[in-house]
Design an enzyme around this catalytic site. Structure first.
Site: not given
Ligand code: ADP
Length: 396
Positions: A7, A90, A179, A208, A210, A240, A283-284, A330-331, A333-334, A383
């Site tokens: 990628n 990709r 995506h 959800l 970046n 964005r 987001f953290r 990232g958001i 899932e977390n 992916e």
């Molecule tokens: P990309 O689009 O670059 O692949 P990711 O899918 O890795 O991005 O997502 C990145 C986002 O996920 C960031 O905004 C990050 O803050 C958020 N994130 C990762 N872990 C957590 C968490 N534990 N709590 C809240 N947000 C999180």
């Protein structure tokens, strides 16, 4: 069968080597600062890191170092490059002609080059990775997997913009969506977990991260999605803007004498939750700042949740019957809080998140109450695995 997944970004390159026997990741790595001083490759295997810090003037040199790392006698995972059976790449934009993944040939390259007009930063970078592999592994087949392909099933009523039809006919201006590899993976995995045939599976897939997008999947196929001609449309993202009145753009351009390319930069790099909060695109950081009382960080998070809510509700009506709302990225899932915020207000439709079940990060979970009318799930996306599977199927 061993498959390398690549990628490429404009100055970075991510890779994973899969053993498709059992879909194991043998090794993964990241090259950063390609063509910039301080080029660096970091390869990870079983928690160990192997680092190469050498000048890498272009993608061919970077791919060369990736190959060196893969066959390195101490830190590598294969003895010779002959063990690589195929490479999956990709590609961000495939336009209307790329409806599925494809073995690279001149026709596919022409599609990628033509679609570069809508992805001027991404497609050329992706192509550089391909050219490097063609040069360094001339006998190994390459496969292109497109972010847009999954969305080619959208009907005209969801992909057309409300502008003169000639712009679609003459220039191909329409919603393409992105995506797709992730939404496709999530759709397949959700169908398996729901124990439903793919062609009967209706979900809302919320990727959800970046960059963020939500897709309405009807009968296993993309029916509508939030990103558009480019990844700029839809949700408020890290940097964005997402949706806005097009007059905002012309107003700022005229008032400040901003050029179209600078405007593009403002909307892609300096907007979103970063622009609104002035704090961060991460987001953290925003959640921390909001807890400390930063009002703009709070607005930014509320705006993100509100727009996601708006799309999920709208998409549910569009596809009429929904089996599951799935969070990934990232958001997705977390962020336990963001999932809860987004689904606030859905209780009136009998869609209920279970706060205890929602207390999870990553993995695969049902997080709705037992009596929820629609299942709510968290599914970690993959992916790279999707790219490896498509590559395997095309070269087999
Ligand atoms: P990309 O689009 O670059 O692949 P990711 O899918 O890795 O991005 O997502 C990145 C986002 O996920 C960031 O905004 C990050 O803050 C958020 N994130 C990762 N872990 C957590 C968490 N534990 N709590 C809240 N947000 C999180």
């Amino acid at each position: 069968m061993k498959i390398l997944v690549i990628n490429c970004g404009s100055s970075s390159l991510k890779y994973q080597l899969f053993d498709m026997e059992n879909e194991d990741v043998l090794v993964q790595g990241l090259v950063e600062r390609i063509g910039i001083e301080g080029s660096r490759l970091v390869q990870k295997k079983d928690g160990d890191k192997y680092i190469i810090e050498e000048p890498m003037a272009n993608h061919t040199e970077a791919v060369g170092h990736v190959f060196d790392a893969l066959v390195d006698s101490e830190n590598g995972v294969i003895e010779s490059l002959d063990e690589i059976d195929a490479v999956g790449h990709r590609f961000v934009h495939g336009g209307e002609k790329a409806t599925k993944s494809a073995l690279i040939n001149d026709e596919v390259k022409a599609i990628i080059e033509d679609s570069a007009k809508f992805a001027p930063l991404h497609n050329p970078a992706n192509l550089m990775g391909l050219k490097a592999c063609e040069e360094l592994l001339p006998n190994v087949p390459n496969v292109a997997v497109f972010d847009t392909a999954f969305h080619q099933t959208m009907p005209a009523k969801t992909y057309l913009y409300g502008i003169d039809y000639k712009y679609y006919e003459e220039d191909g201006i329409r919603k393409y969506g992105f995506h797709g590899t992730s939404h496709n993976y999530i759709t397949n995995r959700a169908a398996e977990l729901l124990e439903k045939p793919l062609e009967e599976t209706n979900i809302i897939s919320a990727h959800l991260g970046n960059g963020s997008s939500i897709t309405a999947v009807k009968e296993g196929k993309s029916f509508d999605t939030t990103m558009g001609l480019t990844p700029l449309e839809g949700l408020v993202m890290g940097t964005r803007s997402g949706d806005l009145d097009p007059a905002v753009v012309t107003y700022i351009e005229e008032k400040d004498g901003v050029s179209p390319s600078d405007m593009n930069n403002i909307l892609n790099k300096q907007s979103g939750v970063l622009g609104v909060s002035g704090v961060s695109s991460d987001f953290r950081d925003l959640e921390d700042a909001a807890k400390e009382g930063n009002e703009r960080a709070k607005f930014a998070l509320d705006m993100f949740a509100t727009r996601a809510k708006r799309y999920i509700a709208g998409y549910m009506a569009e596809i009429e019957k929904v089996d599951a709302i799935v969070f990934t990225g990232g958001i997705g899932e977390n962020s336990i809080e963001m999932r809860e915020d987004i689904l606030k207000g859905f209780e009136q439709f009998g869609i209920k998140i279970d706060p205890e079940k929602n207390n999870v990060r990553g993995g695969e979970h049902v997080i709705s109450t037992d009596d929820s009318k629609v299942k709510i799930m968290v599914i970690a996306t993959n992916e790279e695995l999707m790219i490896a599977r498509d590559t395997k199927n095309l070269v087999k």
